[in-house]
Design a protein around this motif. Sequence first.
Motif, PDB file in Angstrom:
ATOM      1  N   ASP A 112       0.806  -1.222   0.000  1.00 56.82           N
ATOM      2  CA  ASP A 112       0.000   0.000   0.000  1.00 56.82           C
ATOM      3  C   ASP A 112       0.838   1.270   0.000  1.00 56.82           C
ATOM      4  O   ASP A 112       0.351   2.340  -0.346  1.00 56.82           O
TER       5      ASP A 112
ATOM      6  N   VAL B 173      -5.150   3.770  -2.811  1.00 59.55           N
ATOM      7  CA  VAL B 173      -5.203   2.324  -3.015  1.00 59.55           C
ATOM      8  C   VAL B 173      -6.358   1.934  -3.932  1.00 59.55           C
ATOM      9  O   VAL B 173      -6.194   1.137  -4.855  1.00 59.55           O
TER      10      VAL B 173
ATOM     11  N   VAL C 243      -3.859  -6.466  -1.043  1.00 54.30           N
ATOM     12  CA  VAL C 243      -3.085  -5.326  -0.543  1.00 54.30           C
ATOM     13  C   VAL C 243      -2.383  -5.730   0.750  1.00 54.30           C
ATOM     14  O   VAL C 243      -3.011  -6.264   1.674  1.00 54.30           O
TER      15      VAL C 243
ATOM     16  N   THR D 281       0.329  -4.542   3.920  1.00 56.16           N
ATOM     17  CA  THR D 281       0.772  -3.329   4.604  1.00 56.16           C
ATOM     18  C   THR D 281       1.685  -3.657   5.783  1.00 56.16           C
ATOM     19  O   THR D 281       1.562  -4.717   6.396  1.00 56.16           O
TER      20      THR D 281
ATOM     21  N   TYR E 126      -0.940  -1.386   9.743  1.00 60.26           N
ATOM     22  CA  TYR E 126      -2.365  -1.653   9.505  1.00 60.26           C
ATOM     23  C   TYR E 126      -3.199  -0.400   9.744  1.00 60.26           C
ATOM     24  O   TYR E 126      -3.112   0.231  10.794  1.00 60.26           O
TER      25      TYR E 126
ATOM     26  N   ARG F  58      -7.804   2.694   5.468  1.00 58.97           N
ATOM     27  CA  ARG F  58      -7.189   2.336   4.186  1.00 58.97           C
ATOM     28  C   ARG F  58      -7.620   0.928   3.764  1.00 58.97           C
ATOM     29  O   ARG F  58      -7.848   0.667   2.584  1.00 58.97           O
ATOM     30  N   GLY F  59      -7.736   0.038   4.725  1.00 58.95           N
ATOM     31  CA  GLY F  59      -8.209  -1.308   4.412  1.00 58.95           C
ATOM     32  C   GLY F  59      -9.643  -1.300   3.925  1.00 58.95           C
ATOM     33  O   GLY F  59     -10.005  -2.032   2.988  1.00 58.95           O
TER      34      GLY F  59
ATOM     35  N   ALA G 266      -9.645  -0.190   0.401  1.00 60.92           N
ATOM     36  CA  ALA G 266      -9.112  -1.228  -0.483  1.00 60.92           C
ATOM     37  C   ALA G 266     -10.162  -2.289  -0.790  1.00 60.92           C
ATOM     38  O   ALA G 266     -10.337  -2.700  -1.945  1.00 60.92           O
TER      39      ALA G 266
ATOM     40  N   ALA H 200     -10.356  -5.072  -3.759  1.00 61.45           N
ATOM     41  CA  ALA H 200      -9.292  -5.978  -3.312  1.00 61.45           C
ATOM     42  C   ALA H 200      -9.896  -7.235  -2.692  1.00 61.45           C
ATOM     43  O   ALA H 200     -10.939  -7.176  -2.044  1.00 61.45           O
TER      44      ALA H 200
ATOM     45  N   ASN I 275      -8.323  -8.948  -0.368  1.00 62.25           N
ATOM     46  CA  ASN I 275      -8.000  -8.917   1.053  1.00 62.25           C
ATOM     47  C   ASN I 275      -7.026  -7.788   1.327  1.00 62.25           C
ATOM     48  O   ASN I 275      -6.362  -7.276   0.432  1.00 62.25           O
ATOM     49  N   TYR I 276      -6.973  -7.395   2.604  1.00 62.22           N
ATOM     50  CA  TYR I 276      -6.050  -6.374   3.089  1.00 62.22           C
ATOM     51  C   TYR I 276      -5.391  -6.974   4.322  1.00 62.22           C
ATOM     52  O   TYR I 276      -6.078  -7.296   5.293  1.00 62.22           O
TER      53      TYR I 276
END
Length: 489
Positions: free
Chosen positions: A53, A59, A77, A79, A82, A86-87, A90, A95, A97-98
């Motif tokens: 990320d 993202v 993604v 990182t 954490y 942002r997760g 994503a 996405a 998964n994050y």
Amino acid sequence: MANILMIGHQADLYVHLSRLLVSEGHTLHIASTFDEGISYCGSMDCNLVVLEDTVVQTVSAAITLLRETASSPHVVVVTDSYNPGRGHAALLGGALNYMRKGTAPRAICALIGKLPTLSASSCNIPSFRNFGIYGSSAKLQVQLGIISRSSSAIVNVLLQGETGTGKELFARAIHRMSPRKDGPLITVDCASLPEHLVESLLFGYSQGAFTGAARSRVGLIKQADGGTLFLDEVSELPLALQKKFLRVLQERRYRPVGGGKEETSNFRLVAATNKDLQEMARLGTFRDDLLYRISTMKVLLPPLRERGADVIEIAEHLLEARAAANGGSPRQMSADFKARLLAYPWPGNIRELVNVIDCTLAVAEDGDVLFAEHLPATIHAGMLQASTPAWPDQGQGAVHRRGGMEQSPAAVDGVARLQSGEDVALSVSRPHVIPSFREAKREAMESFERTYLSKLYAETQGNVQNACALSNLSRARLYELMRKYSILG
């Protein structure tokens, strides 16, 4: 076997992933910049991208760009630090998964085994055009995939999105894709129901239940028996009625107003709102137990400004529909017309776009081509307002840059007063160091380019095709400038 690309700088993560993947027969490549990653996905068959990320600023926009390449890879993604916000972005951006870097290698290896099933489900998303839903942006496709995969499940659905994003259109699509498509679709606008009548309208009432009840009436809940009940603006449902409706959802039984006998209704619930129901539940204006019950499946409709070129696809559909209704040929959109549609932030979303197209057709009269000049003045004014940043309030003693030179607030205020025609005397202290003309010009140009490209990237959500159309820059020049200012990573 899968072909995986890692975009990032973490050598230890690459080594760990490579050791695990190669032993399973997979291949792993690495790109140190996002630009290299986009190029690889456009020319090679890539199944999965592992994206650090920190390589990109936005993202969700990066995921969109990757998903729009020829190989359309899935994205995970990774990182070091954490960040729930942002997760969240994503995952909403598409996405798979994050995850934290430490747990990523084994989690990614486990995920690779599921890729064939995930890819098949992505490819099997049916066309929603038959339901009047147009667009191919990654953000929209994520939500359409949720609807498609859950079409046969009889679960409650909550549609969340800004006003004008087409929640009722999606509700119709959900109903028509379900096993209940031959049953009724009963739409209830909770915001327009009179509070003193809402219970009797939903549950129905018996003859003599209240003054004026000359005969019994079947409620909207019973009318939806065997079909779908769509509660639009469910956030407006009176708090006193929410408890009663919760029981209906739990048991599918209810008692009409003034009635002694319980009724049953086997319906599927689809609810919609443009408000934050979790925040309302926290404030006590919406029951949290009802929220959990109505949001078994949650669909988040992206605003039009985040759907990139979808605005052009929707506009083309509207022009074709208007032409068919009038018995003529659809109007063509010029390049500058499309550029304005792409650049405008669309606060009213699709509903506003429909009104703008209708207004434009009226203004253009018999012309075959629509130009930017045909658009309503509100579009031009809205673009100016959206692109003009607010002047920062930095307090006394702050300095502002103007053309690469620093100016005090007094100087800025003095310039403004001179431009307004006031006769004022200014006492402006000269900066300690005055750069040469060439240096000042270079600084001003770099400041302009950085600001312009940052706004362009944000406005187009990282969509390179749209950015080139708006800026009239070639793809190569655009990438060159974005690399120069580290906008793509």
